[in-house]
Design an enzyme around this catalytic site. Sequence first.
Site, PDB file in Angstrom:
ATOM      1  N   CYS A   1       7.274  -9.296 -15.430  1.00  0.00           N
ATOM      2  CA  CYS A   1       7.642  -7.924 -15.832  1.00  0.00           C
ATOM      3  C   CYS A   1       6.917  -7.511 -17.111  1.00  0.00           C
ATOM      4  CB  CYS A   1       9.156  -7.792 -16.022  1.00  0.00           C
ATOM      5  SG  CYS A   1      10.106  -8.066 -14.501  1.00  0.00           S
ATOM      6  N   ARG A   2       7.410  -7.948 -18.268  1.00  0.00           N
ATOM      7  CA  ARG A   2       6.911  -7.408 -19.535  1.00  0.00           C
ATOM      8  C   ARG A   2       5.484  -7.821 -19.873  1.00  0.00           C
ATOM      9  NH1 ARG A   2      11.710  -9.788 -22.866  1.00  0.00           N
ATOM     10  NH2 ARG A   2      11.434 -11.318 -21.186  1.00  0.00           N
ATOM     11  N   SER A   3       5.175  -9.129 -19.801  1.00  0.00           N
ATOM     12  CA  SER A   3       3.833  -9.531 -20.273  1.00  0.00           C
ATOM     13  C   SER A   3       2.695  -9.089 -19.350  1.00  0.00           C
ATOM     14  CB  SER A   3       3.768 -11.031 -20.600  1.00  0.00           C
ATOM     15  OG  SER A   3       4.025 -11.829 -19.481  1.00  0.00           O
TER      16      SER A   3
END
Length: 164
Positions: A21-23
């Site tokens: 998701c984020r990275s």
Amino acid sequence: MEKPHQITKIRLLFVCLGNICRSPAAETVFAKLASHSKLGVEVDSAGISSWHKGEKADRRMRDAAQRRGYQITSISRPVVKSDFSQFDLIVAMDNENFRDLMSIASTDEERNKIVRMADFFVKYRYDHIPDPYYGDADDFNLVIDLLEDASQGLIAHLKKNFSL
Ligand code: 4NP
């Protein structure tokens, strides 16, 4: 005065827990904004865990990014020890990622490479990039908002501290 780091291309590794998701979003958003500002970078992303090793980024994250003009293509992989020599800067999405990275690093030189994405916010006042995994579409959109803002701050930091 000479800038502290004389290199031609800075290599950045973005790190979160699952690397789905984020990275992956951070890697993609940062690379696009850095290229707009003519900054020479190489980017990658990785997870503290290997839970999603070999998988594409989460469909919800890819869709949210796509709607904002970013194409996420990365495949999840865990952080490995050699990342600390392969990259100049290792950027943690939250404070737990930061602590985990600190515990993997074994020298001051390695520890000095680890920073938090939240250190570079320009207009937001969060202290981390919130994990959207158990959230809804608004949470995924917020990740993009935060990453765009922090990427601008990170680009400004790199221009100031690295001779590129
Ligand atoms: P990420 O989000 O760390 O931003 O990739 C997560 C992905 C997967 C899980 C947790 C967070 N998980 O529990 O599988």
